[in-house]
Motif scaffolding. Structure first.
Motif, PDB file in Angstrom:
ATOM      1  N   LYS B  51      26.947  -4.731  28.969  1.00  0.00           N
ATOM      2  CA  LYS B  51      27.109  -6.070  28.396  1.00  0.00           C
ATOM      3  C   LYS B  51      25.742  -6.687  28.168  1.00  0.00           C
ATOM      4  O   LYS B  51      24.803  -6.422  28.923  1.00  0.00           O
ATOM      5  N   LEU B  52      25.651  -7.552  27.183  1.00  0.00           N
ATOM      6  CA  LEU B  52      24.430  -8.340  27.007  1.00  0.00           C
ATOM      7  C   LEU B  52      24.506  -9.486  28.008  1.00  0.00           C
ATOM      8  O   LEU B  52      25.592 -10.022  28.243  1.00  0.00           O
ATOM      9  N   ASN B 106      27.732  -3.425  17.525  1.00  0.00           N
ATOM     10  CA  ASN B 106      28.637  -4.554  17.297  1.00  0.00           C
ATOM     11  C   ASN B 106      30.045  -4.203  17.743  1.00  0.00           C
ATOM     12  O   ASN B 106      30.604  -3.217  17.285  1.00  0.00           O
ATOM     13  N   TRP B 110      32.025  -9.091  20.462  1.00  0.00           N
ATOM     14  CA  TRP B 110      30.698  -9.278  21.062  1.00  0.00           C
ATOM     15  C   TRP B 110      29.773  -8.123  20.693  1.00  0.00           C
ATOM     16  O   TRP B 110      30.236  -7.041  20.363  1.00  0.00           O
ATOM     17  N   TYR B 112      27.176  -5.310  22.090  1.00  0.00           N
ATOM     18  CA  TYR B 112      27.011  -4.614  23.364  1.00  0.00           C
ATOM     19  C   TYR B 112      25.897  -3.577  23.242  1.00  0.00           C
ATOM     20  O   TYR B 112      25.492  -3.221  22.133  1.00  0.00           O
TER      21      TYR B 112
END
Lengths: 222, 461
Positions: B51-52, B106, B110, B112
């Motif tokens: 995850k960002l 993308n 979200w 990632y």
């Protein structure tokens, strides 16, 4: 070390003060080999970017010219709207996909979404209800879902990138099915599409459960 | 007898050929099995994702093909770089930092990070610093460059902040020096390539510390915008000033200020001179100061974990002297405490976890974020001053270093920024500038020089 008398600062590895631009050592030209930065090319031209820019500008000017002619001759913008939407479609689906070097899965998703918008526009604008939502859109999604399935199965259920367009089309067909169920009598094409999409997702769960769950987590950030 | 010999020879030959065939088949089978294992490993790696973190999410949205938030850490060594050894070093180092070997992908809702199956490659520096990254599934979002005796590490800000980048870079430098035969005995301040990656290094620390009950308003006045002719986006001027840490500290002490407060005030004074000269608009001069949250909250994360605080020089106090500006900066800096930072973190995490934000498709989300950022982002500050503080390096590395500096990419709105870093008794102040004029930088360094601080200037122009 040379000193710039104008700025009262010491200058390293240059004959000119980078702050005021004045020459700090006119007699002894320093060896530029000491510089810790390369000599940059004057302009770094990215061909794909210039093509993208030219195409964008051409599209904008094309639309403006179309609208101007349309307004001048017919005093409306009736047919120039077709040109506008056609060019926007070309721009977002074809030019953008090539420029950004999008993956096949992303291209399929883009085609599904933007073609749907284009068909909806044509259907609404020409007021020829029925053909788009009832037939064209469901069959387009069906064709794209089958393409995704073939690509996935051909690689032994490995190409999980195709999960994204499949999921998108499943969700979209569920929404359209719900809509048509209340407003139209012809909903068998979307029903077929929805079941094909759903069964593909079910197959994914049956044969590659962990990967499907992981893909869902990835797409939805769970 | 002769025919018997011939027959036995033929038999032996046949046996040998059969054995060869068997061995070949076995080898082929083994290769196939290995390839299978390799494919499975690669597939597992591809399916993995990260995850960002909370603050990383804004950067892909606000970026474009001409610009994305990139910063650079560079070090100049006493000897020229050996590209082969550097490549080998990068391959060793990246295994220690698996969260860095990723591409930006993308999702439906979200962005990632997708782990890369191939190892990154070093490049020789040929373009201006901080050039934007192209995001696709095969491209890492950092690059290691070399030029003569210089090694640079450029990274997209979504991947990490200054602290994380410096940890990676220090490890890279230390490993490189070891690989060229320099003994480094003291490893306490740098991460070792032989250690295993810690899980905490990849955590989103914002989420750990966010408090749902706390929040803050994002409403702020617009900042003074230096509207002067600019160079193209791909052209970035670097102006680096080197000074002695002890001398800067001594001068700052005279004003009863910390180094950061002192430099911020001098920077504001330089911008004030520009404002008085051109009077482009009457908004207050504002300086964005990133704050390393690891100093306030316990975290070992190598991902982004920093907040920003905007220092402001009110319009009615623009006739102030340096002493008065320092006082204003000192007063405002007092606001930076745990509570302020908690509010900052909580507000951002709240926005991320908002139901409507979560169900927004990525394309819409990016568009909205870009729009919001244009109102409450860069327009709220005139420039950035980022002080990474003192980088502690083992003596053996310090002996090999000629310089060590950071530069932040300039953006469309904030056309010049300042990054400061210290190592040993050397302080490196690096401006990244897109303006054609260098007046603000000249004023900044001239003020320092007039206060008795010796400055050595170097530039890429």
């Amino acid at each position: 070390m040379k000193v710039c008398k104008n700025c009262n600062l010491q200058i390293k590895n240059s004959n000119y003060c980078p702050l005021c631009g004045k020459c700090v050592d006119e007699q002894a030209k320093e060896n530029q080999e000491e510089r810790s930065f390369p000599v940059y090319a004057p302009t770094l031209i990215d061909n794909s970017e210039s093509v993208w820019r030219i195409l964008s500008k051409l599209s904008i000017w094309g639309i403006i010219v179309c609208m101007a002619i349309n307004l001048f001759i017919n005093k409306t913008i009736s047919w120039s709207l077709y040109a506008l939407f056609g060019l926007l479609y070309l721009h977002f689906v074809v030019f953008y996909s090539v420029y950004k070097k999008l993956s096949f899965a992303n291209v399929i998703t883009r085609i599904a979404v933007y073609t749907t918008f284009l068909i909806l526009f044509l259907e609404l604008y020409t007021q020829s209800w029925g053909w788009g939502m009832c037939y064209a859109i469901p069959f387009l999604w069906l064709a794209l879902t089958i393409t995704s399935a073939i690509l996935m199965i051909a690689k032994g259920w490995v190409n999980f990138e195709m999960f994204k367009p499949t999921l998108t089309m499943t969700v979209m067909s569920a929404i359209l099915l719900g809509f048509l169920f209340g407003f139209s009598e012809t909903f068998w094409p979307i029903l077929v599409t929805f079941f094909v999409c759903l069964s593909l997702v079910c197959f994914m769960f049956m044969f590659r459960f962990k990967r499907t769950v992981r893909s869902i987590q990835k797409e939805f950030r769970l | 007898m002769g025919s018997d010999l011939k027959e036995s020879k033929i038999k032996k030959k046949q046996e040998a050929q059969q054995l060869k065939k068997q061995l070949k088949q076995q080898a082929k089978q083994r290769e196939k099995e290995l390839a299978k294992i390799h494919n499975i490993e690669m597939r597992a790696l591809r399916e993995n994702w990260y995850k960002l973190d909370n603050s990383a999410m804004i950067y892909p949205a606000i970026g474009s093909s001409h610009f994305n938030s990139v910063f650079r850490i560079s070090a100049e060594l006493k000897q020229n770089i050996n590209p082969q050894v550097l490549q080998q070093t990068l391959e060793q180092t990246i295994k220690r930092f698996p969260i860095f070997n990723v591409s930006l992908a993308n999702g439906l809702f979200w962005h990632y990070f997708q782990p890369l199956t191939q190892l990154p490659k070093i490049e020789e520096e040929y373009a201006y610093p901080c050039r934007p990254f192209v995001f696709n599934k095969n491209n890492p979002i950092f690059r290691v460059l070399y030029f003569k005796n210089k090694i640079c590490f450029e990274t997209f800000h979504s991947l990490t902040d200054g602290f994380g980048a410096s940890q990676f870079f220090n490890c890279l430098i230390a490993t490189y020096l070891k690989n060229i035969g320099i003994k480094i005995t003291d490893n306490t301040d740098i991460l070792s390539v032989n250690d295993k990656a810690n899980e905490e290094e990849g955590e989103d620390a914002f989420r750990l510390y966010a408090d749902k009950t706390m929040s803050r308003s994002r409403k702020e006045k617009k900042a003074y915008d230096v509207k002067e002719p600019v160079n193209p986006m791909s052209v970035l001027q670097i102006i680096k000033g080197t000074a002695s840490v002890s001398k800067v500290k001594e001068v700052a002490k005279k004003y009863n200020a910390t180094i950061n407060e002192f430099l911020s005030a001098v920077y504001m004074l330089a911008m004030l001179k520009n404002k008085k000269k051109y009077k482009r608009n009457n908004n207050p001069i504002k300086l964005s100061v990133p704050v390393n949250l690891r100093r306030y909250f316990l975290s070992k994360t190598l991902k982004n974990f920093s907040a920003v605080f905007n220092l402001e020089l009110p319009v009615d106090k623009e006739n102030s002297t340096l002493e008065q500006i320092i006082e204003i900066v000192k007063q405002q800096s007092k606001q930076i405490d745990t509570e302020y930072l908690l509010k900052f973190i909580s507000k951002n995490v709240k926005s991320e976890t908002n139901f409507f934000v979560r169900i927004m498709p990525l394309a819409v989300k990016d568009f909205v974020l870009k729009l919001v950022y244009s109102f409450v982002g860069e327009v709220l500050f005139t420039s950035t001053i980022s002080n990474l503080g003192v980088i502690k390096l083992p003596n053996e590395i310090e002996e090999q270093l000629l310089s060590y500096y950071v530069c932040i990419g300039a953006t469309k709105v904030n056309r010049f920024n300042l990054a400061v870093i210290s190592h040993g008794d050397t302080m490196e102040m690096c401006f990244s500038n897109r303006l054609k004029s260098t007046q603000i930088m000249k004023d900044f360094f001239s003020t320092l020089s007039s206060l008795g601080i010796d400055i050595i200037i170097e530039s890429n122009f």
